[in-house]
Design a protein around this motif. Structure first.
Motif, PDB file in Angstrom:
ATOM      1  N   PHE A   1       0.913  -1.118   0.060  1.00 44.72           N
ATOM      2  CA  PHE A   1       0.106  -0.057  -0.057  1.00 44.72           C
ATOM      3  C   PHE A   1       0.860   1.160  -0.001  1.00 44.72           C
ATOM      4  CE2 PHE A   1      -3.980  -2.161   0.940  1.00 44.72           C
ATOM      5  CZ  PHE A   1      -4.779  -1.387   0.178  1.00 44.72           C
ATOM      6  N   LEU A   2       1.899   1.168   0.799  1.00 44.13           N
ATOM      7  CA  LEU A   2       2.753   2.215   0.726  1.00 44.13           C
ATOM      8  C   LEU A   2       3.629   2.486  -0.237  1.00 44.13           C
ATOM      9  CD1 LEU A   2       3.979   4.729   2.646  1.00 44.13           C
ATOM     10  CD2 LEU A   2       5.826   3.369   3.103  1.00 44.13           C
ATOM     11  N   GLU A   3       4.288   1.584  -0.891  1.00 45.38           N
ATOM     12  CA  GLU A   3       5.114   1.637  -1.891  1.00 45.38           C
ATOM     13  C   GLU A   3       4.694   1.894  -3.297  1.00 45.38           C
ATOM     14  OE1 GLU A   3       8.291  -1.386  -1.302  1.00 45.38           O
ATOM     15  OE2 GLU A   3       9.231  -0.268   0.498  1.00 45.38           O
ATOM     16  N   ASP A   4       3.701   1.084  -3.457  1.00 45.50           N
ATOM     17  CA  ASP A   4       2.947   0.897  -4.836  1.00 45.50           C
ATOM     18  C   ASP A   4       1.903   2.020  -4.715  1.00 45.50           C
ATOM     19  OD1 ASP A   4       4.393  -1.336  -5.034  1.00 45.50           O
ATOM     20  OD2 ASP A   4       3.017  -2.798  -4.735  1.00 45.50           O
ATOM     21  N   ILE A   5       1.138   2.156  -3.977  1.00 42.51           N
ATOM     22  CA  ILE A   5      -0.052   3.117  -3.982  1.00 42.51           C
ATOM     23  C   ILE A   5       0.328   4.465  -3.161  1.00 42.51           C
ATOM     24  CG2 ILE A   5      -2.588   3.468  -3.816  1.00 42.51           C
ATOM     25  CD1 ILE A   5      -2.517   0.376  -3.558  1.00 42.51           C
TER      26      ILE A   5
END
Length: 422
Positions: free
Chosen positions: A230-234
């Motif tokens: 969730f953090l790195e991709d979105i």
């Protein structure tokens, strides 16, 4: 934890015998996995948190149909469902200006990190019977960099395709004892296979645990795997990752409007994890076909089962009988193996070296083309057929590759039939 849907929705199923209360968990968690996140200042209240820089706006945008993504076929094609991991040096440290992952998209007013383009080098070879083949090896070219140069002291990158999201609850339910029993780091039995665990930080407990998920087994559980994605991709924060994914060089990112931190509540994380644990595995098809059985025999004779372990048994997980004490056939040992120079990315990840990769689970692999309309295998999608994937194997799998190179065309077809049945 088995499903019998073999259509393009094969990876989106819950098991048929799931009780109603857990079907509810599945459907609510699926909505979190599928929802498109929006701008923190103008988006719908329960969807705010996207970016400021990102790779995609939802989990499903990359894990298409809970399956794989598509790596661009050339430099003119935009990278939409694959990504590039970065390291500023051979120790695996994040790049100073761009962090540990390259993000080509951003919200208005925040410069994206830049563009990553894919080129391919063709490698020709032949089987012992004279049949020729061509492999493709991808390379990445960065352009339009908006936050300065990549680290000059030796930038290391690793192109990654998304993997299918099925049976992950069952893999999480394997006991540490079971996984440890499969490793042989010093190759004590002299079979050429020396699989070992990756030990990685478990942020919630503050301890090191066995890595189970990710191409290099760099995540210990689904909560941390999902939260980091969730953090790195979105670009969405959560209780495990409370700060936006901006480097010190990215001042516009740091100063942009954020949602209420964390943007994804613990309740939503827990619901999403329940969903991921309940995604079923498609049953085998045509398992008793003579051609499939002939291919299975070849798979075993080639030594593939030294790493792609056919059968394991899960442990006991309180409150989760559907994943407890289950005999499963994932065709993985979840261990790291040296796959040789051909697949090496040179990028270490905790204990994993630049040549080591976690054994990819093979269950459900025969339906990838049905779900995704393409077959792009291995960590960077370079293999477009099952045989190409085998031919990239080296290191500990070199003997298996050599065995396949000596097969007749008929036997190669049998091997393909077996893999298609999984």
């Amino acid at each position: 934890m088995t499903s019998y849907n073999f259509t393009s929705k094969a990876y989106l199923q819950f098991p048929a015998q799931l009780p109603l209360s857990k079907i509810s968990d599945f459907t609510v968690g699926q909505s979190i996995f599928d929802v498109a996140w929006e701008n923190s200042s103008t988006g719908q209240l329960d969807r705010r948190g996207l970016g400021p820089i990102f790779n995609a706006n939802s989990c499903l945008a990359c894990h298409v149909g809970n399956g794989i993504g598509r790596v661009p076929s050339g430099p003119t094609e935009t990278m939409l469902t694959a990504l590039v991991r970065l390291s500023g040096n051979s120790n695996g440290s994040p790049d100073t200006n761009y962090g540990g992952q390259f993000q080509p998209f951003s919200l208005s007013g925040v410069p994206a990190e830049g563009k990553a383009s894919i080129n391919y080098t063709q490698i020709n070879g032949s089987f012992q019977d004279g049949t020729t083949f061509t492999l493709r090896k991808p390379s990445v070219e960065f352009s339009n960099l908006n936050y300065g140069p990549l680290d000059a002291n030796g930038e290391i990158y690793s192109l990654r395709n998304t993997s299918k999201v099925i049976g992950m609850g069952l893999l999480e339910a394997l006991s540490d004892t079971t996984i440890l029993s499969l490793q042989d780091p010093s190759d004590s039995n002299s079979d050429g296979i020396s699989g070992r665990i990756n030990l990685v930080p478990d942020i919630e407990s503050g301890t090191e645990k066995i890595g189970r998920f990710g191409w290099k087994a760099n995540e210990p559980n689904l909560k941390q795997q999902g939260s980091r994605a969730f953090l790195e991709d979105i670009g969405v924060t959560s209780p495990l990752f409370t700060s936006k994914n901006c480097t010190s060089a990215q001042t516009a990112c740091l100063s942009s409007v954020h949602g209420n931190l964390p943007e994804l509540s613990q309740t939503k994380i827990d619901i999403m994890v329940k969903y991921m644990r309940l995604i079923a595995v498609p049953a085998r098809r045509t398992a008793s076909s003579p051609d499939v059985l002939a291919g299975k025999k070849i798979f075993f004779q080639a030594g593939c089962t030294s790493c792609h372990i056919p059968k394991l048994k899960t442990g006991t997980i309180a409150g989760s009988p559907e994943i407890s004490e289950q005999t499963i056939r994932p065709y993985t040992d979840l261990l790291l193996h040296d796959m040789g120079e051909g697949l090496a990315d040179g990028r270490p990840d905790h204990l994993a070296s630049g040549k080591e990769w976690r054994t990819a689970p093979l269950w459900g692999i025969g339906l990838v083309s049905t779900v995704n309309g393409t077959l792009q295998l291995l960590h960077d999608g370079r293999a477009e057929t099952f045989i190409e994937a085998v031919l990239w194997h080296g290191g500990e799998a070199e003997k298996s590759k050599q065995y396949v190179l000596k097969l007749s065309e008929t036997d190669r077809e049998y091997l393909i039939k077996f893999l298609e049945s999984l």
